[in-house]
Scaffold this active site. Sequence first.
Site, PDB file in Angstrom:
ATOM      1  N   CYS A 117       0.837  -1.196   0.000  1.00 33.41           N
ATOM      2  CA  CYS A 117       0.000   0.000   0.000  1.00 33.41           C
ATOM      3  C   CYS A 117       0.884   1.264   0.000  1.00 33.41           C
ATOM      4  O   CYS A 117       1.545   1.544  -0.984  1.00 33.41           O
ATOM      5  CB  CYS A 117      -0.981  -0.035   1.168  1.00 33.41           C
ATOM      6  SG  CYS A 117      -2.417   1.036   0.961  1.00 33.41           S
TER       7      CYS A 117
ATOM      8  N   HIS B 134      -3.365  -5.791   1.037  1.00 33.06           N
ATOM      9  CA  HIS B 134      -2.657  -6.015   2.298  1.00 33.06           C
ATOM     10  C   HIS B 134      -2.588  -7.502   2.659  1.00 33.06           C
ATOM     11  O   HIS B 134      -3.460  -8.000   3.390  1.00 33.06           O
ATOM     12  CB  HIS B 134      -3.376  -5.277   3.425  1.00 33.06           C
ATOM     13  CG  HIS B 134      -3.217  -3.795   3.398  1.00 33.06           C
ATOM     14  ND1 HIS B 134      -2.255  -3.128   4.120  1.00 33.06           N
ATOM     15  CD2 HIS B 134      -3.920  -2.840   2.740  1.00 33.06           C
ATOM     16  CE1 HIS B 134      -2.365  -1.826   3.910  1.00 33.06           C
ATOM     17  NE2 HIS B 134      -3.370  -1.618   3.076  1.00 33.06           N
TER      18      HIS B 134
ATOM     19  N   GLU C 197      -0.715  -8.849   4.842  1.00 32.37           N
ATOM     20  CA  GLU C 197      -0.531  -8.979   6.289  1.00 32.37           C
ATOM     21  C   GLU C 197      -1.854  -8.942   7.042  1.00 32.37           C
ATOM     22  O   GLU C 197      -1.907  -9.291   8.226  1.00 32.37           O
ATOM     23  CB  GLU C 197       0.418  -7.877   6.797  1.00 32.37           C
ATOM     24  CG  GLU C 197      -0.195  -6.511   7.034  1.00 32.37           C
ATOM     25  CD  GLU C 197      -0.452  -5.698   5.780  1.00 32.37           C
ATOM     26  OE1 GLU C 197      -0.788  -4.504   5.905  1.00 32.37           O
ATOM     27  OE2 GLU C 197      -0.323  -6.240   4.655  1.00 32.37           O
TER      28      GLU C 197
END
Length: 231
Positions: free
Chosen positions: A86, A196, A198
């Site tokens: 990002c 994302h 994660e």
Amino acid sequence: MNFAVLVFPGSNCDIDCYKAVEDTVGQPVEYVWHTETDLSKYDCILVPGGFSYGDYLRCGAIARFAPVMGALVKAAAEGKYVLGICNGFQILTEAGLLPGALMRNRELKFRCHQALLQVENAKTAFTSDYEQGEIISIPIAHGEGNYYCDEATLAELKANNQIVFRYKTGENPNGSVEDIAGICNKAGNVLGMMPHPERAISELLGSADGKRMFTSILSTWREQHGAAAVN
């Protein structure tokens, strides 16, 4: 394998990245403040999402000049793994580690939801545990994720198989050229992506499809460093 998570003023996904490394691969991981100038001890550097320096001027434009960026450029040139997520992707383009730029979303709205991605290149250090063409669910959260590059750069990305992820056909959330969601450099050791991974390491979060990005990195590193690294 040693992981670093860079932290800039305004980063807000640094803890997510740290926990993702802990929970998926269990390897040593440290936060590294933006004033550091030495990244030599780390094998993989994560550049997290957020709003570095408040996104003043434009996303990533100020972070690109942080002291740690010189060390990051050096690490990338040495073949170490760099993953920009990002705002991290925006920083990597501003620093010239990846081509192109990230612009305002087509509809000028912040988009925050699960997104379906297609794995376009499963032969990178970041995607070796995925299948070519596989559809995975990874969340997005951005207002400036509209990837743009000129025609010559796009042709080069295609020729070198540098397009790693695309949004599933018909589900492009931001207007990025050819549905691009993530690209790598020519050497394949630097990846930038707007979604994302994660935030996709547990089904409790809506998807566990991001786990394999971290296991891919560890598996590739172990292959490169021999069987002794496995233990």
